[in-house]
Motif scaffolding. Structure first.
Motif, PDB file in Angstrom:
ATOM      1  N   SER A 176       0.773  -1.279   0.077  1.00 22.27           N
ATOM      2  CA  SER A 176       0.018   0.019   0.034  1.00 22.27           C
ATOM      3  C   SER A 176       0.793   1.318   0.104  1.00 22.27           C
ATOM      4  O   SER A 176       2.046   1.079   0.245  1.00 22.27           O
ATOM      5  N   GLY A 177       0.326   2.449  -0.326  1.00 18.36           N
ATOM      6  CA  GLY A 177       1.147   3.642  -0.266  1.00 18.36           C
ATOM      7  C   GLY A 177       1.382   4.382  -1.482  1.00 18.36           C
ATOM      8  O   GLY A 177       1.659   5.348  -1.597  1.00 18.36           O
ATOM      9  N   GLY A 178       0.958   3.597  -2.676  1.00 18.42           N
ATOM     10  CA  GLY A 178       1.329   4.217  -3.764  1.00 18.42           C
ATOM     11  C   GLY A 178       0.325   5.353  -4.327  1.00 18.42           C
ATOM     12  O   GLY A 178      -0.632   5.466  -3.376  1.00 18.42           O
ATOM     13  N   GLY A 179       0.463   6.127  -5.413  1.00 16.93           N
ATOM     14  CA  GLY A 179      -0.461   6.997  -5.685  1.00 16.93           C
ATOM     15  C   GLY A 179       0.040   7.955  -6.618  1.00 16.93           C
ATOM     16  O   GLY A 179       1.312   7.546  -7.304  1.00 16.93           O
ATOM     17  N   LEU A 180      -0.592   8.936  -6.913  1.00 18.30           N
ATOM     18  CA  LEU A 180       0.112  10.192  -7.982  1.00 18.30           C
ATOM     19  C   LEU A 180       0.824  11.281  -6.972  1.00 18.30           C
ATOM     20  O   LEU A 180       0.297  11.629  -5.974  1.00 18.30           O
ATOM     21  N   VAL A 181       1.810  11.577  -7.213  1.00 19.75           N
ATOM     22  CA  VAL A 181       2.682  12.507  -6.795  1.00 19.75           C
ATOM     23  C   VAL A 181       3.589  13.325  -7.598  1.00 19.75           C
ATOM     24  O   VAL A 181       3.852  12.907  -8.853  1.00 19.75           O
TER      25      VAL A 181
ATOM     26  N   LYS B 275      10.600   9.383 -13.792  1.00 20.52           N
ATOM     27  CA  LYS B 275      11.323   7.943 -14.284  1.00 20.52           C
ATOM     28  C   LYS B 275      11.132   6.874 -13.083  1.00 20.52           C
ATOM     29  O   LYS B 275      11.138   5.588 -13.561  1.00 20.52           O
ATOM     30  N   ASP B 276      10.477   7.499 -11.818  1.00 21.01           N
ATOM     31  CA  ASP B 276      10.117   6.448 -10.812  1.00 21.01           C
ATOM     32  C   ASP B 276       8.886   5.865 -11.045  1.00 21.01           C
ATOM     33  O   ASP B 276       8.381   5.122 -10.172  1.00 21.01           O
ATOM     34  N   THR B 277       7.979   6.590 -12.039  1.00 16.96           N
ATOM     35  CA  THR B 277       6.644   5.654 -12.454  1.00 16.96           C
ATOM     36  C   THR B 277       6.663   4.408 -12.721  1.00 16.96           C
ATOM     37  O   THR B 277       7.394   4.053 -13.638  1.00 16.96           O
ATOM     38  N   ALA B 278       6.142   3.585 -12.017  1.00 15.48           N
ATOM     39  CA  ALA B 278       6.085   2.047 -12.275  1.00 15.48           C
ATOM     40  C   ALA B 278       5.141   1.494 -11.160  1.00 15.48           C
ATOM     41  O   ALA B 278       4.678   2.151 -10.407  1.00 15.48           O
ATOM     42  N   VAL B 279       4.815   0.086 -11.282  1.00 19.97           N
ATOM     43  CA  VAL B 279       3.960  -0.709 -10.245  1.00 19.97           C
ATOM     44  C   VAL B 279       5.253  -1.229  -9.279  1.00 19.97           C
ATOM     45  O   VAL B 279       6.273  -1.740  -9.839  1.00 19.97           O
ATOM     46  N   TYR B 280       5.237  -0.925  -7.983  1.00 19.76           N
ATOM     47  CA  TYR B 280       5.964  -1.414  -6.923  1.00 19.76           C
ATOM     48  C   TYR B 280       5.649  -2.533  -6.276  1.00 19.76           C
ATOM     49  O   TYR B 280       4.560  -2.687  -5.783  1.00 19.76           O
ATOM     50  N   TYR B 281       6.582  -3.642  -6.407  1.00 15.56           N
ATOM     51  CA  TYR B 281       6.244  -4.852  -5.755  1.00 15.56           C
ATOM     52  C   TYR B 281       6.993  -5.063  -4.401  1.00 15.56           C
ATOM     53  O   TYR B 281       8.223  -4.805  -4.514  1.00 15.56           O
TER      54      TYR B 281
ATOM     55  N   THR C 284       1.617  -1.900  -6.019  1.00 13.69           N
ATOM     56  CA  THR C 284       0.952  -0.778  -5.962  1.00 13.69           C
ATOM     57  C   THR C 284       1.560   0.281  -6.750  1.00 13.69           C
ATOM     58  O   THR C 284       3.007   0.241  -7.193  1.00 13.69           O
ATOM     59  N   GLN C 285       0.803   1.141  -7.529  1.00  8.99           N
ATOM     60  CA  GLN C 285       1.078   1.844  -8.862  1.00  8.99           C
ATOM     61  C   GLN C 285       1.586   3.263  -8.096  1.00  8.99           C
ATOM     62  O   GLN C 285       0.970   3.653  -7.233  1.00  8.99           O
ATOM     63  N   VAL C 286       2.659   3.578  -8.465  1.00  7.21           N
ATOM     64  CA  VAL C 286       3.215   4.883  -8.193  1.00  7.21           C
ATOM     65  C   VAL C 286       3.522   5.754  -9.457  1.00  7.21           C
ATOM     66  O   VAL C 286       4.209   5.166 -10.596  1.00  7.21           O
ATOM     67  N   THR C 287       2.869   6.976  -9.687  1.00  8.28           N
ATOM     68  CA  THR C 287       2.752   7.888 -10.613  1.00  8.28           C
ATOM     69  C   THR C 287       3.510   9.248 -10.340  1.00  8.28           C
ATOM     70  O   THR C 287       2.842   9.619  -9.485  1.00  8.28           O
ATOM     71  N   VAL C 288       4.457   9.297 -11.121  1.00  8.36           N
ATOM     72  CA  VAL C 288       5.089  10.809 -10.647  1.00  8.36           C
ATOM     73  C   VAL C 288       4.935  11.787 -12.026  1.00  8.36           C
ATOM     74  O   VAL C 288       5.319  11.417 -12.912  1.00  8.36           O
ATOM     75  N   SER C 289       4.230  12.739 -11.547  1.00  6.33           N
ATOM     76  CA  SER C 289       3.624  13.556 -12.717  1.00  6.33           C
ATOM     77  C   SER C 289       3.187  15.005 -12.360  1.00  6.33           C
ATOM     78  O   SER C 289       2.698  14.914 -11.196  1.00  6.33           O
TER      79      SER C 289
END
Length: 128
Positions: free
Chosen positions: A7-12, A92-98, A122-127
């Motif tokens: 948990s903890g992913g999201g758009l940042v 460039k850190d945008t990815a699914v984190y496992y 968990t998806q992390v999107t940096v935008s």
């Protein structure tokens, strides 16, 4: 069997921070290490960090060279939850984190085959 839930992913926004969590349950007594990997679209899954949870090197952490200084792996005192703190996020850190759990040896610690159990990601999107 070990179950892992991230948990903890999201758009940042670029420059921001996130802390990912991974809760382990089930037969965790056989766990030697827990790690984090990520997979960006169209790319292979890559190793990020791992932490030893048993044996003489308990608490030792290991990182991919590409994330040293920005990523930090840690665990709670019960060793059932592992965290990944990510600072100075970049697109460039945008990815699914496992999250991964297993009994890696030194030679396999930074590879997928060192780990037997995986979370759903968990998806992390940096935008901006």
């Amino acid at each position: 069997q070990v179950q892992l839930v991230e948990s903890g992913g999201g758009l940042v926004q670029p420059g921001g921070s996130l802390r990912l969590s991974c809760v382990a349950s089930g037969s965790t007594s056989d766990t030697h290490a827990m790690g984090w990997f990520r997979q960006a679209p169209g790319k292979d899954r890559e190793f990020l960090a791992t932490i030893r949870l048993s044996g003489g090197s308990t608490g030792n952490t290991y990182y991919a060279d590409s994330v040293k200084g920005r990523f930090s792996i840690s665990r709670d005192k019960y060793m059932s939850t592992v965290y990944l703190q990510i600072d100075s996020l970049e697109p460039k850190d945008t990815a699914v984190y496992y999250c991964a759990d297993g009994r890696p040896i030194t030679a396999t610690m930074r590879t997928m085959r060192g780990y037997s159990y995986w979370g759903q990601g968990t998806q992390v999107t940096v935008s901006s």
